[in-house]
Design an enzyme around this catalytic site. Structure first.
Site, PDB file in Angstrom:
ATOM      1  N   ASP A 141      33.772  45.356  38.392  1.00  0.00           N
ATOM      2  CA  ASP A 141      32.786  46.107  37.610  1.00  0.00           C
ATOM      3  C   ASP A 141      32.302  45.231  36.458  1.00  0.00           C
ATOM      4  OD1 ASP A 141      35.125  46.527  36.020  1.00  0.00           O
ATOM      5  OD2 ASP A 141      35.326  48.554  36.786  1.00  0.00           O
ATOM      6  N   GLU A 173      39.872  41.341  45.837  1.00  0.00           N
ATOM      7  CA  GLU A 173      39.871  42.324  44.756  1.00  0.00           C
ATOM      8  C   GLU A 173      39.397  43.662  45.300  1.00  0.00           C
ATOM      9  OE1 GLU A 173      41.051  43.539  42.140  1.00  0.00           O
ATOM     10  OE2 GLU A 173      40.216  42.344  40.512  1.00  0.00           O
ATOM     11  N   ASP A 174      39.896  44.751  44.717  1.00  0.00           N
ATOM     12  CA  ASP A 174      39.442  46.067  45.150  1.00  0.00           C
ATOM     13  C   ASP A 174      38.070  46.386  44.587  1.00  0.00           C
ATOM     14  OD1 ASP A 174      40.379  46.325  42.520  1.00  0.00           O
ATOM     15  OD2 ASP A 174      41.424  48.207  42.870  1.00  0.00           O
ATOM     16  N   ARG A 219      45.976  56.267  45.083  1.00  0.00           N
ATOM     17  CA  ARG A 219      45.858  55.038  45.884  1.00  0.00           C
ATOM     18  C   ARG A 219      45.990  55.307  47.389  1.00  0.00           C
ATOM     19  NH1 ARG A 219      45.941  50.647  42.498  1.00  0.00           N
ATOM     20  NH2 ARG A 219      47.135  50.850  40.572  1.00  0.00           N
ATOM     21  N   PHE A 268      33.243  56.154  38.152  1.00  0.00           N
ATOM     22  CA  PHE A 268      34.653  55.940  38.440  1.00  0.00           C
ATOM     23  C   PHE A 268      34.982  56.399  39.856  1.00  0.00           C
ATOM     24  CE2 PHE A 268      39.216  56.791  38.230  1.00  0.00           C
ATOM     25  CZ  PHE A 268      39.646  55.589  37.683  1.00  0.00           C
TER      26      PHE A 268
END
Length: 179
Positions: free
Chosen positions: A106, A102-103, A168, A155
């Site tokens: 949160d 997973e990137d 990206r 963020f």
């Protein structure tokens, strides 16, 4: 570039590509040691994990199969609180070790959904590797096996992470400076 603008937001560099690559090397060595002898399937969570996964799998010195799954719970810079499964696995994971890539984790909602879904396919083991982890936003109790960086609940964009589909391709990870 120390700052970038995407749409209506400004971001400043938070983690350099050099820092990211050094940490990926460490994680790759740990995974190679821990999964030695296992039948391993590495499952990338699209779209955000593609750069992290590409760099990480090149550092894992084992035989393994790669597959992908797509889930989404974000719109803009906020989680919607609902997970939508959009695309599923092609490989059978029954009796095999599965490493989810997973990137970012949160709130943990998407990963909780994935763990429940993948567990129903009876893998031997499920493990998680995430590039970024926002501990202060995390609302669940499952363990994350490999964490690249623990970051504040702000963020971020770049290195696979996006803001409304953009950013990206940035080689570094940038943090939001303007709301």
């Amino acid at each position: 570039m120390s700052k970038v603008s995407i749409l209506d937001k400004t971001f400043e560099i938070y983690l350099s590509n050099t820092q990211i690559q050094e940490r990926i090397n460490q994680i790759g060595r740990a995974i190679s040691d821990e999964f030695h002898g296992d039948e391993l399937i590495i499952v990338g969570v699209l779209n955000g994990s593609f750069l992290f996964m590409a760099d990480l799998v090149r550092r894992i010195e084992l035989n393994f199969v790669c597959d992908f799954i797509k889930v989404s719970s974000y719109q803009g810079t906020e989680s919607t609180g609902q997970v939508k499964s959009l695309l599923g696995l092609k490989e059978s994971i029954e009796g095999k070790s599965v490493l989810i890539i997973e990137d970012i984790v949160d709130s943990g909602l998407s990963m909780e959904y994935l763990l429940k879904e993948l567990s129903s396919h009876r893998p031997k083991r499920l493990a998680i590797a995430t590039l970024l982890f926002k501990r202060e936003a995390f609302r669940h109790k499952y363990a994350i096996d490999y964490v690249g960086f623990e970051i504040p609940n702000k963020f971020v964009v770049g290195y696979g992470l996006d803001y409304d589909g953009l950013g990206r391709n940035l080689p570094h990870i940038y943090q939001l400076t303007t709301p």
